[in-house]
Scaffold this motif. Structure first.
Motif, short mmCIF file in Angstrom:
data_model
loop_
_atom_site.label_atom_id
_atom_site.label_comp_id
_atom_site.label_asym_id
_atom_site.label_seq_id
_atom_site.Cartn_x
_atom_site.Cartn_y
_atom_site.Cartn_z
N VAL A 34 95.76 41.77 17.89
CA VAL A 34 95.98 42.11 19.30
C VAL A 34 96.93 41.11 19.94
O VAL A 34 97.85 41.46 20.66
CB VAL A 34 94.63 42.15 20.06
CG1 VAL A 34 94.87 42.19 21.56
CG2 VAL A 34 93.82 43.35 19.62
N LEU A 35 96.70 39.83 19.69
CA LEU A 35 97.54 38.80 20.30
C LEU A 35 98.98 38.88 19.81
O LEU A 35 99.92 38.65 20.55
CB LEU A 35 96.97 37.41 20.01
CG LEU A 35 95.63 37.07 20.69
CD1 LEU A 35 95.22 35.66 20.31
CD2 LEU A 35 95.76 37.19 22.20
N MET A 36 99.16 39.24 18.55
CA MET A 36 100.51 39.25 17.99
C MET A 36 101.27 40.52 18.31
O MET A 36 102.48 40.49 18.53
CB MET A 36 100.43 39.07 16.46
CG MET A 36 99.98 37.68 16.02
SD MET A 36 100.09 37.48 14.23
CE MET A 36 98.88 38.65 13.66
N LEU A 37 100.58 41.68 18.33
CA LEU A 37 101.26 42.96 18.42
C LEU A 37 101.24 43.58 19.80
O LEU A 37 101.80 44.64 19.99
CB LEU A 37 100.63 43.94 17.42
CG LEU A 37 100.69 43.52 15.96
CD1 LEU A 37 100.07 44.61 15.09
CD2 LEU A 37 102.13 43.25 15.52
N ARG A 38 100.58 42.95 20.76
CA ARG A 38 100.51 43.56 22.08
C ARG A 38 101.90 43.77 22.65
O ARG A 38 102.74 42.89 22.66
CB ARG A 38 99.70 42.66 23.02
CG ARG A 38 99.60 43.26 24.41
CD ARG A 38 99.66 42.17 25.43
NE ARG A 38 99.99 42.77 26.73
CZ ARG A 38 100.30 42.07 27.78
NH1 ARG A 38 100.36 40.77 27.70
NH2 ARG A 38 100.58 42.66 28.91
N ILE A 74 89.76 39.50 35.06
CA ILE A 74 91.14 39.96 35.19
C ILE A 74 91.11 41.46 35.50
O ILE A 74 90.34 42.22 34.91
CB ILE A 74 91.95 39.67 33.91
CG1 ILE A 74 93.44 39.87 34.17
CG2 ILE A 74 91.47 40.47 32.72
CD1 ILE A 74 94.34 39.27 33.10
N PHE A 75 91.93 41.86 36.46
CA PHE A 75 91.95 43.24 36.93
C PHE A 75 93.33 43.83 36.75
O PHE A 75 94.33 43.24 37.16
CB PHE A 75 91.58 43.30 38.42
CG PHE A 75 90.31 44.03 38.70
CD1 PHE A 75 90.22 45.40 38.49
CD2 PHE A 75 89.21 43.37 39.20
CE1 PHE A 75 89.05 46.09 38.77
CE2 PHE A 75 88.03 44.05 39.48
CZ PHE A 75 87.96 45.41 39.27
N TYR A 76 93.37 44.99 36.10
CA TYR A 76 94.58 45.80 36.01
C TYR A 76 94.36 47.08 36.81
O TYR A 76 93.25 47.37 37.26
CB TYR A 76 94.88 46.16 34.56
CG TYR A 76 95.45 45.04 33.73
CD1 TYR A 76 96.81 44.96 33.48
CD2 TYR A 76 94.62 44.07 33.19
CE1 TYR A 76 97.34 43.93 32.71
CE2 TYR A 76 95.13 43.04 32.42
CZ TYR A 76 96.49 42.98 32.19
OH TYR A 76 97.02 41.96 31.44
N VAL A 77 95.41 47.84 36.97
CA VAL A 77 95.28 49.14 37.63
C VAL A 77 94.31 50.02 36.85
O VAL A 77 93.52 50.77 37.43
CB VAL A 77 96.65 49.82 37.77
CG1 VAL A 77 96.49 51.28 38.19
CG2 VAL A 77 97.52 49.08 38.77
N VAL A 128 92.92 41.27 27.10
CA VAL A 128 92.40 40.26 26.18
C VAL A 128 93.38 39.10 26.05
O VAL A 128 92.99 37.92 26.07
CB VAL A 128 92.12 40.89 24.79
CG1 VAL A 128 91.89 39.82 23.75
CG2 VAL A 128 90.92 41.82 24.87
N GLN A 129 94.66 39.41 25.95
CA GLN A 129 95.66 38.34 25.83
C GLN A 129 95.84 37.62 27.15
O GLN A 129 95.83 36.38 27.20
CB GLN A 129 97.00 38.91 25.36
CG GLN A 129 98.09 37.84 25.29
CD GLN A 129 99.37 38.37 24.70
OE1 GLN A 129 99.36 39.34 23.95
NE2 GLN A 129 100.48 37.75 25.03
N ASP A 130 95.96 38.37 28.24
CA ASP A 130 96.29 37.75 29.52
C ASP A 130 95.15 36.91 30.07
O ASP A 130 95.38 35.92 30.76
CB ASP A 130 96.67 38.82 30.55
CG ASP A 130 98.05 39.39 30.29
OD1 ASP A 130 98.79 38.77 29.51
OD2 ASP A 130 98.39 40.44 30.85
N ILE A 131 93.92 37.29 29.80
CA ILE A 131 92.81 36.52 30.35
C ILE A 131 92.72 35.15 29.69
O ILE A 131 92.30 34.17 30.32
CB ILE A 131 91.47 37.30 30.19
CG1 ILE A 131 90.44 36.79 31.20
CG2 ILE A 131 90.92 37.20 28.76
CD1 ILE A 131 89.20 37.65 31.31
N ILE A 132 93.12 35.06 28.42
CA ILE A 132 93.16 33.77 27.74
C ILE A 132 94.32 32.92 28.26
O ILE A 132 94.19 31.71 28.50
CB ILE A 132 93.28 33.96 26.21
CG1 ILE A 132 92.04 34.68 25.67
CG2 ILE A 132 93.48 32.63 25.51
CD1 ILE A 132 90.76 33.89 25.82
N GLN A 133 95.47 33.55 28.45
CA GLN A 133 96.64 32.83 28.92
C GLN A 133 96.52 32.40 30.38
O GLN A 133 96.95 31.31 30.76
CB GLN A 133 97.90 33.69 28.74
CG GLN A 133 98.26 33.95 27.29
CD GLN A 133 99.49 34.83 27.15
OE1 GLN A 133 99.94 35.44 28.13
NE2 GLN A 133 100.03 34.91 25.94
#
Length: 669
Positions: free
Chosen positions: A14-18, A113-116, A98-103
């Motif tokens: 997930v982290l690599m291919l997002r 973390i909230f997205y649309v 998953v990626q953005d909440i870690i970053q």
């Protein structure tokens, strides 16, 4: 293979291919700086395992919550996708989250973390099944609407309707639209995290509604997000209409291709006769429905309560009618062991319904001064009013000479039981007291201005403020409340009913009441919360003086902090306390016109950039009162207002000395 290997492999992929070009838009990320975990720690491993697991499992159903690890390394999390998005959109959104909440929160032990299209949340503290309103985010469309009043009315009705639908739906989600004009529509969407109960979802969404007037009630679009629920509205369609309007999916047929024709014939031989029998039963049922059987006697008794009333106004109230046997079972037949307390109206019992919901039952005694008129008044009003700072009425019952009101159960009792108790008052630190002051203010603002009705409570006092699990205050007891027309400002009555010590002087003396008289009562409450002392009967410095005079004297002397409750005075912000005291004294000005409105008060409490008007002396009230039966009658009642003595009526009926929490009923002037 150990469970951690494939999950960690998935997380790495997930982290690599997002894809950086995800269609889901990031709204906000909440990352409190309370605590951090150590890199390469067990907590970090558990967090990665949890996030990957949540992302994969939530994509299929739209929601997942789980816990990973043990003890101090334990982490709790949930993932939620918007109720109208597909599984593929949900998966894409959660992969990004998953990626953005870690970053966004490196090494953070708590984050949201909230997205649309989705939400992802984790914490080292258990947060499931609790509505979290501690952090909020809102945004709005920069374009204003042309017809603000019509738009706000449509918006309020739409959001209230969606809130009710969402709280009763399995997905705690609802979307819909309403017509603003013949050419324009308004679209709305609300959703809660699915760990909440239906009631907590409703309360959470009702709280989000209180922020619309602050940000976006006149805008063409807006959104309000809390960690446990959110809402959004737009003048243009923004959700998947086909997904919202589509009927629930049918269960997939198990057709493996291996069934024989004989098996199909067997199914038909069973299904057809059964279907025929069901159709026959349905025909009989429809025939019986046309005959409209007579209403059961207990429902006729209920109906008498509402005879000769506007049926449109009480339609929602009739849905609150409860059966006496249900209440008896819930309270163990009104067992003394379940008694929570008793007032002039009668006892209150704690109970538990069959579904586990806890209730409080007010049982009006036959000698109670609060009769059928007050009971009906409370039922009809509370059936129309919904706010997180108003107690929720669950139902009522009029059977076998019983007059019962059933409310939500609030575990911390009433404010007076905590505030004036030398042991329990330590539970009310300054933060909680300020929260209670704000909450009561929001509830009154809703009654006076923000609800579809305009209500004057007339009996606001500490014993009518109930405290929830988190000390959230709720205004209760609407038996004396009065419904005003929108443009009506004042009304007179010869039947004065309320509680001495909280009654505005113009009401106690001349029977004039308005929203300003509620503001006066609110001011008394503020001063009681600050000092931890009751208004009536307080002996200050050896002289008989009420609390208002005591606070005013120290305010003028420049040592106002001396009157603040000693249990909080060393752990509070003096400027914040003094500002509240200033507002409280403004509310108890003798001239009703000098008291601020609840809208102004709410603004003063939430914005330190707003200047406070100068003060004049409050209305000082001292008296000698006697009680008789359920009412309080003044014997040579002396009222002193800024040095002027006025004697109002007298009776010769003897009784014991009154207390501040006794409701008076002065029948005439």
């Amino acid at each position: 293979m150990p469970r951690s290997y494939p999950v960690l492999l998935f997380f790495s992929v997930v982290l690599m291919l997002r894809c950086h070009g995800t269609s889901s838009t990031l709204l906000w990320c909440y990352c409190p700086p309370d605590a951090n975990y150590t890199t390469n720690s067990t907590f970090q491993t558990n967090l990665h395992l949890l996030l990957a697991s949540l992302s994969s499992s939530a994509a299929a159903t739209g929601y997942s919550n789980d816990t990973e690890g043990r003890s101090s390394d334990q982490v709790h999390g949930l993932a939620l996708c918007r109720g109208d998005v597909s599984s593929s959109v949900c998966q894409t959104c959660l992969d990004a989250a998953v990626q953005d909440i870690i970053q966004s929160c490196p090494n953070g032990m708590t984050s949201t973390i909230f997205y649309v299209d989705c939400l992802l949340r984790y914490s080292n503290q258990m947060f499931f099944s609790t509505a979290d309103t501690s952090f909020r985010y809102w945004a709005w469309n920069t374009q204003n609407v042309s017809n603000q009043q019509q738009f706000e009315t449509t918006l309020g009705n739409l959001m209230n309707d969606l809130t009710e639908k969402a709280s009763s739906s399995p997905k705690l989600f609802a979307a819909g639209s309403a017509k603003v004009t013949s050419f324009d529509r308004l679209y709305g969407l609300v959703q809660c995290t699915r760990d909440l109960s239906a009631y907590d979802c409703y309360e959470c969404l009702q709280y989000t509604l209180t922020f619309i007037p602050k940000c976006c009630s006149w805008r063409k679009g807006g959104k309000v997000y809390l960690q446990s629920c959110y809402l959004r509205f737009e003048s243009d369609l923004f959700y998947n209409l086909s997904a919202v309007e589509a009927p629930p999916p049918r269960a997939a047929n198990d057709d493996s291709g291996g069934k024989s024709n004989n098996a199909v014939k067997t199914v038909l031989l069973v299904v057809v006769p059964v279907a025929a029998a069901l159709l026959s039963l349905l025909a009989i049922f429809m025939y019986c429905r046309r005959r409209k059987p007579a209403m059961p006697r207990r429902m006729q008794l209920h109906k008498r309560m509402f005879d000769n009333e506007d049926q449109q106004e009480i339609k929602s109230a009739e849905s609150l009618l409860l059966d006496l046997e249900v209440i008896r079972s819930a309270t163990n037949n009104f067992s003394d062991a379940n008694k929570l307390g008793e007032g002039g109206f009668g006892p209150v019992y704690r109970g538990t319904l069959d579904d586990g919901e806890q209730i409080a039952v007010k049982r009006l005694s036959r000698t109670s001064g609060q009769g059928i008129v007050e009971l009906k008044n409370e039922v009809v009003l509370l059936a129309k009013l919904q706010h997180r700072n108003l107690v929720r009425l669950l139902g009522c019952c009029l059977q076998e000479e019983e007059k019962l009101l059933v409310y939500e159960y609030l575990p911390n009792a009433s404010l007076d039981k905590v505030l004036f108790d030398p042991v329990r008052r330590v539970q009310l630190d300054w933060a909680r007291r300020y929260k209670i002051i704000e909450g009561i203010g929001r509830g009154l603002l809703y009654l006076h201005e923000d609800s579809r009705l305009k209500i004057v409570h007339r009996d606001l006092k500490a014993s009518n403020i109930l405290l929830g699990w988190d000390m959230n205050p709720k205004i209760s007891d609407f038996g004396l409340a009065k419904l005003f027309d929108v443009d009506e400002t004042r009304r007179n009555t010869s039947r004065i009913a309320g509680t001495y010590g909280y009654m505005a002087p113009e009401y106690a003396l001349r029977g004039r009441f308005s929203t300003n008289s509620d503001v006066y009562s609110y001011g008394v409450l503020i001063l009681e919360i600050l000092t931890g002392r009751k208004n009536c009967g307080y002996q200050g410095s050896g002289n008989s003086i009420d609390l208002l005079g005591y606070v005013w004297r120290h305010w003028n002397q420049g040592d106002a902090m001396q009157v603040v409750d000693q249990s909080v005075v060393d752990r509070c912000q003096p400027q914040e306390v003094l500002r509240c005291m200033h507002i409280g004294l403004l509310c108890v000005q003798e001239d009703p016109a000098q008291r601020p409105s609840m809208a102004s008060i709410t603004l003063m409490l939430n914005s330190y950039s707003i200047g406070l008007p100068p003060l004049s002396a409050p209305a000082f009230v001292t008296r000698s009162i006697t009680v008789s039966g359920s009412g309080v009658h003044g014997r040579d009642t002396q009222v002193s207002l800024q040095g002027r003595e006025i004697y109002k009526g007298s009776t010769t009926r003897s009784a014991k000395e009154s207390k501040n929490d006794i409701t008076i009923r002065n029948e005439g002037t």
